[in-house]
Design a protein around this motif. Structure first.
Motif, short mmCIF file in Angstrom:
data_model
loop_
_atom_site.label_atom_id
_atom_site.label_comp_id
_atom_site.label_asym_id
_atom_site.label_seq_id
_atom_site.Cartn_x
_atom_site.Cartn_y
_atom_site.Cartn_z
N LEU A 1 0.82 -1.21 0.00
CA LEU A 1 0.00 0.00 0.00
C LEU A 1 0.86 1.26 0.00
O LEU A 1 1.91 1.30 0.63
N LYS A 2 0.38 2.27 -0.68
CA LYS A 2 1.03 3.58 -0.64
C LYS A 2 0.45 4.39 0.53
O LYS A 2 -0.68 4.13 0.96
N PRO A 3 1.18 5.36 1.05
CA PRO A 3 0.62 6.21 2.10
C PRO A 3 -0.68 6.85 1.63
O PRO A 3 -0.81 7.29 0.49
N GLY A 4 -1.67 6.88 2.51
CA GLY A 4 -2.97 7.45 2.18
C GLY A 4 -4.05 6.90 3.08
O GLY A 4 -3.77 6.37 4.17
N TYR A 5 -5.30 7.01 2.65
CA TYR A 5 -6.45 6.53 3.40
C TYR A 5 -7.17 5.48 2.56
O TYR A 5 -7.34 5.65 1.34
N TYR A 6 -7.64 4.42 3.23
CA TYR A 6 -8.25 3.29 2.52
C TYR A 6 -9.57 2.87 3.15
O TYR A 6 -9.68 2.75 4.36
N LYS A 7 -10.56 2.61 2.28
CA LYS A 7 -11.86 2.07 2.68
C LYS A 7 -12.28 1.01 1.65
O LYS A 7 -12.84 1.38 0.61
N PRO A 8 -12.04 -0.22 1.88
CA PRO A 8 -11.33 -0.85 2.99
C PRO A 8 -9.92 -1.26 2.55
O PRO A 8 -9.49 -0.91 1.47
N ILE A 9 -9.26 -2.06 3.40
CA ILE A 9 -8.03 -2.75 3.04
C ILE A 9 -8.33 -4.25 3.09
O ILE A 9 -8.78 -4.76 4.12
N VAL A 10 -8.12 -4.94 1.98
CA VAL A 10 -8.37 -6.38 1.93
C VAL A 10 -7.06 -7.12 2.14
O VAL A 10 -6.06 -6.85 1.47
N ALA A 11 -7.06 -8.04 3.08
CA ALA A 11 -5.87 -8.84 3.39
C ALA A 11 -6.22 -10.31 3.19
O ALA A 11 -7.12 -10.83 3.85
N ASP A 12 -5.52 -10.98 2.26
CA ASP A 12 -5.82 -12.40 2.05
C ASP A 12 -4.85 -13.33 2.76
O ASP A 12 -5.06 -14.54 2.81
N PHE A 13 -3.77 -12.77 3.33
CA PHE A 13 -2.79 -13.59 4.05
C PHE A 13 -2.35 -14.78 3.20
O PHE A 13 -2.03 -15.85 3.70
N ALA A 14 -2.37 -14.60 1.87
CA ALA A 14 -2.26 -15.72 0.93
C ALA A 14 -0.92 -16.45 1.02
O ALA A 14 -0.87 -17.66 0.83
#
Length: 265
Positions: free
Chosen positions: A57-70
């Protein structure tokens, strides 16, 4: 050393640190320990494990952040980070600096006074039939506003505040100051430590990170690790734990004051 916590009550006994949720319909027992100074990942053993580094991710604001832990879970666990109270712009991601960023590089999530964000986890019952009983993170620039709360299907099962964490780190100055080469020794007033949370009596599927109390601090963390643990890690130090006494967790420590602005992602 068992530290059993209900509200402000602290009881010192033998064994490992444990935390009970207060004022909830269900209270799990969480064993809490920590890694050696400078270690920024868990040394626990898992049957299923995933790590979110946020570095894509780049610096900023996120809605949402998806994490798959793949890379580790292979579809067994996925998660979504969503902004909570006070985070109308989204979950804030900052570039590594003296306050946070595992390894001194990449990016990391942060929230500020009276704001929060939540990690909601989805578990594949076939690939990980026992569920999720572990969460760990590199908690950098720890201040007295940092709070982590665990839920299972909307029911709070545990909460840990810096009062509990400070009972570990307050006595050991090796944890103070950023350990990464790029920012080595900066922010010496605050602990940098990887914390392991083991749910010994149940499972959970949601973790909320909140910066309470208007002290002007930030809630920085990285390397969010989830899974089903089979063996605890960390570095128990009985001689250090033995120095604790009833009410020690009430000791405070300095919080940093800062305001950061970032671009919109």
């Amino acid at each position: 050393m068992n530290i059993i916590m209900k509200k402000a009550l602290v009881v010192v006994a033998s064994g490992a640190s444990a935390v009970l949720a207060a004022n909830t319909a269900r209270a799990d027992v969480f064993q809490l320990n920590y890694e050696a100074p400078g270690v920024q990942n868990s040394t626990a053993i898992f049957s299923v494990k995933g790590v979110e580094t946020f570095d894509e991710l780049k610096p900023g604001y996120y809605k949402p952040i998806v994490a798959d832990f793949a890379a580790q879970t292979k579809g067994a666990i996925s998660g979504v980070y969503t902004p909570g109270s006070g985070n109308s712009k989204g979950v804030q991601i900052d570039a590594a600096d003296k306050f946070g960023g595992a390894g001194g590089t990449g990016t990391y999530p942060v929230s500020f006074p009276n704001t929060s964000y939540t990690l909601t986890l989805s578990n594949d019952a076939i690939l990980n039939p026992k569920g999720i009983n572990y969460f760990g993170y590199w908690l950098s620039a720890l201040d007295k506003g940092n709070i982590v709360t665990f839920y299972n299907n909307g029911v709070e099962v545990g909460q840990v505040t810096p009062k509990e964490v400070s009972a570990i780190t307050q006595l050991d100055k090796r944890y103070y100051g950023n350990p990464n080469a790029q920012f080595n020794g900066q922010d010496r007033s605050e602990p940098f430590v990887f914390i392991n949370f083991y749910d010994t009596t149940g499972t959970f599927n949601q973790v909320t990170f909140s910066e309470g109390n208007n002290f002007g601090g930030g809630y920085e963390s990285d390397n969010h690790t989830v899974g089903y643990y089979t063996q605890v890690g960390g570095v128990p130090e009985p001689s250090t734990w033995a120095l604790m006494a009833l009410g020690l967790c009430g000791l405070g420590f300095l919080s940093h004051r800062r305001v950061k602005t970032v671009s919109i992602a």
